[in-house]
Scaffold this active site. Structure first.
Site, PDB file in Angstrom:
ATOM      1  CD1 TRP A 286     -10.824  -7.362   0.482  1.00 43.93           C
ATOM      2  CD2 TRP A 286     -11.247  -5.530  -0.733  1.00 43.93           C
ATOM      3  NE1 TRP A 286     -10.665  -7.691  -0.846  1.00 43.93           N
ATOM      4  CE2 TRP A 286     -10.911  -6.591  -1.613  1.00 43.93           C
ATOM      5  CE3 TRP A 286     -11.550  -4.276  -1.263  1.00 43.93           C
ATOM      6  CZ2 TRP A 286     -10.880  -6.432  -3.000  1.00 43.93           C
ATOM      7  CZ3 TRP A 286     -11.512  -4.114  -2.655  1.00 43.93           C
ATOM      8  CH2 TRP A 286     -11.178  -5.176  -3.493  1.00 43.93           C
TER       9      TRP A 286
ATOM     10  CE1 TYR B  81      -3.240  -2.816   0.149  1.00 40.40           C
ATOM     11  CE2 TYR B  81      -3.685  -2.293   2.433  1.00 40.40           C
ATOM     12  CZ  TYR B  81      -3.939  -3.049   1.302  1.00 40.40           C
ATOM     13  OH  TYR B  81      -4.893  -4.034   1.343  1.00 40.40           O
TER      14      TYR B  81
ATOM     15  CB  SER C 125      -5.804 -11.250   1.022  1.00 41.21           C
ATOM     16  OG  SER C 125      -6.639 -10.238   0.481  1.00 41.21           O
TER      17      SER C 125
ATOM     18  CB  THR D   9     -10.432  10.855   3.662  1.00 45.47           C
ATOM     19  OG1 THR D   9     -11.825  11.189   3.533  1.00 45.47           O
ATOM     20  CG2 THR D   9     -10.053   9.838   2.589  1.00 45.47           C
TER      21      THR D   9
ATOM     22  CD  GLN E   4     -14.858   9.806   5.309  1.00 47.48           C
ATOM     23  OE1 GLN E   4     -13.674   9.520   5.461  1.00 47.48           O
ATOM     24  NE2 GLN E   4     -15.388  10.033   4.121  1.00 47.48           N
TER      25      GLN E   4
ATOM     26  CE  LYS F  24     -18.263   8.779  -1.712  1.00 46.43           C
ATOM     27  NZ  LYS F  24     -17.101   9.150  -0.891  1.00 46.43           N
TER      28      LYS F  24
END
Length: 333
Positions: free
Chosen positions: A205, A54, A151, A287, A291, A216
């Site tokens: 995930w 990541y 994963s 972010t 949230q 949104k």
């Protein structure tokens, strides 16, 4: 916060985990990333998921700094290995060499002596599975890793790994980390039944389907400024397959259900994945701290059978169950 065992292991994790796939080290500044981690801690989240790939290893560094000073025994830190982290031929995959070198890098970046759950980020078709599982087992014996997982492995790959581990007396897989949401239900047919029998928990995930299930994104309208769909350096390629008018219209039709339950659209989506008893945790990203505070309210929510049925009726044909028969949304690295 509510807590669950990770599969049939003794490890207890928060049923909502905090993940930093598209945020730390790339999408948001470090101060905002640290604020989100601290908000997660304040809300009772103890489980944090990342990966060496990541943001080109920067996400692990940011998470390590954000968690510094916290009581280590009170945290469950998960990371992953497989994708390239350097230019060399051995800087990728699940060879013994790459695993042993990668775990040292992850430990250093995360500023910890051990990793609670070390996950094979994908299946490696070029490395003998015995080699991979022996390397993982050695890390457990060394105390650098407490549990091992995978994963996005298919059912037949998980089954092979369990058979080899049993035959060789190696540590068994305790978890799988798949994509799972109201819209993407691929694991339900084969992966979940196998994992239920074998005591493997799902750490899912994208329970918000890249943010689409927040409501949104509106049909016939451009994505909101600053949203993941407008982030060309990060999430835009991963979400574009979900931004069709049919999908967005059906998602908007979930809004009355959420309102009747006193939930936001995001809370409904996260609560939905947590109704599956094979799910040990749902990973959320953020972010902004608010949230995190909003999404954790999905913990402990019970959705009755009639609500689940209404959700299925609303979404109808946009639910992806077999990617071989449906155009699938892009998948993360």
């Amino acid at each position: 916060m509510e807590f669950r065992h990770l599969g049939r292991s003794g490890l207890v994790i928060s049923e909502i985990a905090y993940g930093n796939w598209l945020t730390h080290g790339s999408q948001i500044e470090e101060d905002a990333a640290v604020a989100c981690v601290h908000a997660a801690l304040d809300e009772g989240i103890t489980t944090f998921d990342t990966a060496d790939v990541y943001a080109g290893t920067r996400a692990e560094e940011v998470l390590g700094r954000a968690l510094k000073g916290q009581r280590r025994e009170g945290l469950e830190i998960f990371t992953k290995v497989y994708w390239p982290t350097g230019p060399g031929k051995n800087d990728r995959g699940l060879s013994r060499k790459h695993i042993m070198e990668s775990v040292e890098g992850s430990l250093r970046r995360l500023q910890t002596d051990y990793i609670d759950l070390y996950q094979a980020h994908r299946f490696d078709y070029e490395t003998p599975l015995e080699e991979t599982l022996r390397a993982f087992d050695d890390l457990v014996r060394q105390g650098k890793v407490l549990y091992v997982g995978v994963s996005e492995w298919r059912a037949e790959e998980i089954k092979r790994a369990l058979k080899i581990a049993d035959e060789m007396g190696l540590d068994r897989i305790v978890s799988n980390q798949p994509q799972y949401s109201m819209l993407w239900r691929v694991i339900e047919e084969e992966v979940v039944p196998l994992c239920e029998r074998e005591g493997i928990g799902q750490i899912v995930w994208s329970p918000l389907a890249q943010g689409v299930l927040t409501g949104k994104y509106l049909p016939g309208q451009p994505p909101p400024a600053g949203s993941r769909a407008t982030d060309q350096a990060g999430g835009a390629n991963f979400i574009k397959g979900l931004l069709t008018d049919e999908i967005l219209t059906r998602v908007q039709n979930l809004r009355p259900i959420a309102q009747e339950l006193g939930l936001t659209m995001a809370q409904l989506a996260i609560a939905w994945v947590l109704q599956n008893p094979n799910v040990s945790a749902a990973i959320i990203g953020a972010t902004r701290p608010e949230q995190v505070r909003d999404n954790v309210k999905a913990a402990g929510v019970k959705l009755e059978a009639d609500v689940l049925k209404r959700i299925d009726e609303v979404l109808g044909p946009v639910i992806v169950r077999d990617p071989a028969k449906t155009v699938s949304p892009p998948r993360r690295p």
